[in-house]
Write an enzyme that holds these catalytic residues in place. Structure first.
Site, mmCIF file in Angstrom:
data_model
loop_
_atom_site.group_PDB
_atom_site.id
_atom_site.type_symbol
_atom_site.label_atom_id
_atom_site.label_comp_id
_atom_site.label_asym_id
_atom_site.label_seq_id
_atom_site.Cartn_x
_atom_site.Cartn_y
_atom_site.Cartn_z
ATOM 1 N N LYS A 1 36.093 30.946 43.559
ATOM 2 C CA LYS A 1 36.007 32.107 42.660
ATOM 3 C C LYS A 1 35.601 33.340 43.456
ATOM 4 O O LYS A 1 35.224 33.228 44.630
ATOM 5 C CB LYS A 1 35.048 31.811 41.510
ATOM 6 C CG LYS A 1 33.620 31.600 41.931
ATOM 7 C CD LYS A 1 32.811 31.064 40.759
ATOM 8 C CE LYS A 1 31.393 30.804 41.172
ATOM 9 N NZ LYS A 1 30.407 31.446 40.342
ATOM 10 N N TYR B 1 17.955 59.387 56.461
ATOM 11 C CA TYR B 1 17.627 59.985 55.155
ATOM 12 C C TYR B 1 16.232 59.590 54.716
ATOM 13 O O TYR B 1 15.817 58.433 54.876
ATOM 14 C CB TYR B 1 18.618 59.505 54.088
ATOM 15 C CG TYR B 1 19.992 60.116 54.222
ATOM 16 C CD1 TYR B 1 20.178 61.490 54.096
ATOM 17 C CD2 TYR B 1 21.096 59.318 54.476
ATOM 18 C CE1 TYR B 1 21.449 62.044 54.216
ATOM 19 C CE2 TYR B 1 22.366 59.867 54.591
ATOM 20 C CZ TYR B 1 22.526 61.232 54.465
ATOM 21 O OH TYR B 1 23.776 61.776 54.588
HETATM 22 C C1 LIG Z 1 30.241 26.108 37.178
HETATM 23 C C2 LIG Z 1 30.022 26.298 38.637
HETATM 24 N N1 LIG Z 1 30.156 25.253 39.453
HETATM 25 C C3 LIG Z 1 29.954 25.359 40.783
HETATM 26 C C4 LIG Z 1 29.585 26.561 41.353
HETATM 27 C C5 LIG Z 1 29.342 26.618 42.840
HETATM 28 O O1 LIG Z 1 28.002 26.913 43.093
HETATM 29 P P1 LIG Z 1 27.462 27.047 44.586
HETATM 30 O O2 LIG Z 1 28.189 28.219 45.173
HETATM 31 O O3 LIG Z 1 26.021 27.306 44.433
HETATM 32 O O4 LIG Z 1 27.813 25.781 45.266
HETATM 33 C C6 LIG Z 1 29.411 27.665 40.528
HETATM 34 C C7 LIG Z 1 28.957 28.915 41.122
HETATM 35 O O5 LIG Z 1 28.146 29.633 40.624
HETATM 36 C C8 LIG Z 1 29.631 27.536 39.139
HETATM 37 O O6 LIG Z 1 29.480 28.579 38.322
#
Ligand SMILES: Cc1ncc(COP(=O)(O)O)c(C=O)c1O
Length: 368
Positions: A35, A259
Site C-alpha cells: 500500500k 532560519y
Molecule cells: C491491515 C494491515 N495489515 C498489515 C499491515 C502491515 O503492517 P506493517 O507495515 O506494520 O507490517 C498494515 C499496515 O498498516 C495493515 O493496515
C-alpha cells in the site's frame, strides 16, 4: 546538472528481507504489503524484489491494477475492501480478494452480479476500533456472507494494535488474540493476523496463521524501534536517500545557522550545506543532532531544516567539501549505514512516514 539528490531502491535488500519474513513465519504464506505505493518506494520498483511473495496486499484499486499490469497473476488482497458498490466490478474483473469489515460491504456484495464467486477476508475488530466487526457481530456477518452466492471462500482476519508493544507496558497481543480465537472458533477458512511486528516478535503458529502481512519489515525498518533496530532483526534498508554538499561555511564562536537562528556555534567549526530539505521529504521537525552521514562518517544536523537545504556539522569529517556524499538514510559509502528509523526517531516520527513521504521531485533509481 540536476540537483544532486537521489533515492536508491535496493532490490537485493527486498530479497533479503522477504527471506527473513519466511524465516520468521516458516509455515505461513506471505502477503507483501505494498500500500501507499509500496511505502513510498513505487510499486513497479519494489516488484522485482517482492515478486517472490505469495500475494500482494494493498488498499487502492488503482494500485491493484498496477500490480496486475506488471503481470502478477497470484493473489491480490484489498486490505480495506471496497469503498463503494461499483468497486466490486473491478474485483470481479481483476480477481481481487477483498476484506469485508462492515455490513454495508456485505449489502453491496448481495446486490453484485458476478459469474465467479468472490474470495473475501472477514475482518474482526479485536480491539483496535478502526475496521472490522465487533466480536459479538462476527458470526452473524460470517453467516450472511456464507449464504451469498456471490461469495466463495471466506477467510478470517484481524489486525493488532499493539504487536510492537514492550511487554512492560502491559500492552501486547494477548487480548486481541483471545478475542480472535473466540470469535472464529469452529469457523472454517484461512486466518491472517500478523503484521511485521507480530511476525518478528510473536513467533507462534497461531499468530502467523495461514498468511502473514509483512509491510514495514520488507522495507528494512524495525516496527518496534527503538526497542530493537534493524541490525537486531537482521533486516536491510530498501531505500537510500542521498545527496551532496553544495557549500561549506566556516563559523566563529557565536555565529548562528539558518532560519530562526536556531543553532549557535560555541566554538569555531565547519558546516556543510546539503541539497536536501523538507520539499524532498526530509522531516522539517528534525532537530539539531539528527544523525546523518558525510562521506560515510556519522555526524549531525545543526539548525532548522529548510525547504531545499540542511546544514551539517563537519567536525567529524574534516576532509569533506563541496561534492562530498551525504547519506540522509539508508546505505552510505564504505559500508556505512544509517537506518531510517534513527532519523525518524530523532524527528519524532516513524520510518513508515519518512519512506512514504519521499517527495515526487526526488529522482529514484533501482539497483539490482
Ligand atoms: C491491515 C494491515 N495489515 C498489515 C499491515 C502491515 O503492517 P506493517 O507495515 O506494520 O507490517 C498494515 C499496515 O498498516 C495493515 O493496515
Amino acid at each position: 546538472m540536476p540537483r544532486p539528490i537521489e533515492a536508491l531502491i535496493h532490490s537485493d535488500a527486498f530479497l533479503h528481507n522477504l527471506a527473513r519474513v519466511r524465516e520468521c513465519a516458516p509455515d505461513a504464506r506471505v502477503w507483501a504489503v505494498v500500500k501507499a505505493d509500496a511505502y513510498g518506494h513505487g510499486i513497479e520498483r519494489a516488484y522485482d524484489g517482492l515478486r517472490g511473495a505469495d500475494g500482494f496486499a494493498l488498499l487502492d484499486l488503482a494500485e491493484a491494477e498496477r500490480v496486475r499490469a506488471l503481470g502478477w497473476r497470484g493473489p491480490v488482497l484489498l486490505l480495506e475492501g471496497t469503498f463503494e458498490p461499483r468497486d466490486l466490478e473491478l474485483c470481479s474483473r481483476l480477481d481481487l480478494w477483498h476484506t469485508v469489515h462492515c455490513s454495508e460491504q456485505i449489502d453491496w456484495l448481495a446486490a453484485h452480479k458476478t459469474q465467479a464467486p468472490h474470495r473475501v477476508f472477514l475482518k474482526l475488530n479485536s480491539g483496535m476500533n478502526r475496521l472490522g466487526f465487533r466480536p459479538q457481530a462476527f458470526r452473524a456477518a460470517w453467516s450472511r456472507l456464507d449464504a451469498l452466492p456471490q461469495v466463495g471462500e471466506i477467510s478470517l482476519m484481524t489486525h493488532f494494535a499493539d504487536a510492537d508493544a514492550d511487554p512492560s507496558s502491559g500492552r501486547g497481543i494477548d487480548a486481541a488474540l483471545a478475542a480472535f480465537d473466540t470469535a472464529t472458533a469452529g469457523l472454517p477458512g484461512e486466518r491472517t493476523l500478523a503484521n511485521s511486528a507480530a511476525t518478528l516478535r510473536h513467533r507462534l503458529p497461531r499468530v502467523a496463521g495461514d498468511w502473514v502481512r509483512a509491510g514495514i519489515m520488507s522495507y528494512g525498518s524495525a516496527p518496534d524501534h527503538p526497542q530493537h533496530d534493524i541490525a537486531h532483526w537482521n533486516l536491510r534498508p530498501t531505500m537510500t536517500l542521498r545527496t551532496k554538499l553544495i557549500a561549506v561555511q566556516h563559523l566563529a564562536a557565536g555565529d548562528r545557522v539558518g532560519y530562526g537562528s536556531a543553532f549557535t556555534a560555541d566554538a569555531p567549526m565547519r558546516i556543510g550545506i546539503a541539497a536536501c530539505g523538507y520539499a524532498d521529504g526530509y522531516p522539517r521537525l528534525a532537530p539539531t543532532g539528527t544523525p546523518v552521514l558525510v562521506d560515510g562518517l556519522r555526524t549531525r544536523t545543526v539548525g532548522r531544516v529548510s525547504m531545499d537545504m540542511i546544514t551539517l556539522d563537519l567536525t567529524p569529517a574534516p576532509q569533506a567539501g563541496i561534492g562530498s556524499e551525504v547519506t540522509l538514510w539508508g546505505e552510505g559509502p564504505h559500508g556505512a549505514r544509517l537506518p531510517i528509523d534513527e532519523v525518524a526517531h530523532a524527528a519524532g516520527t516513524l520510518g513508515y512516514e519518512l519512506m512514504c513521504g519521499l517527495a515526487q521531485r526526488v529522482p529514484v533509481r533501482t539497483l539490482g
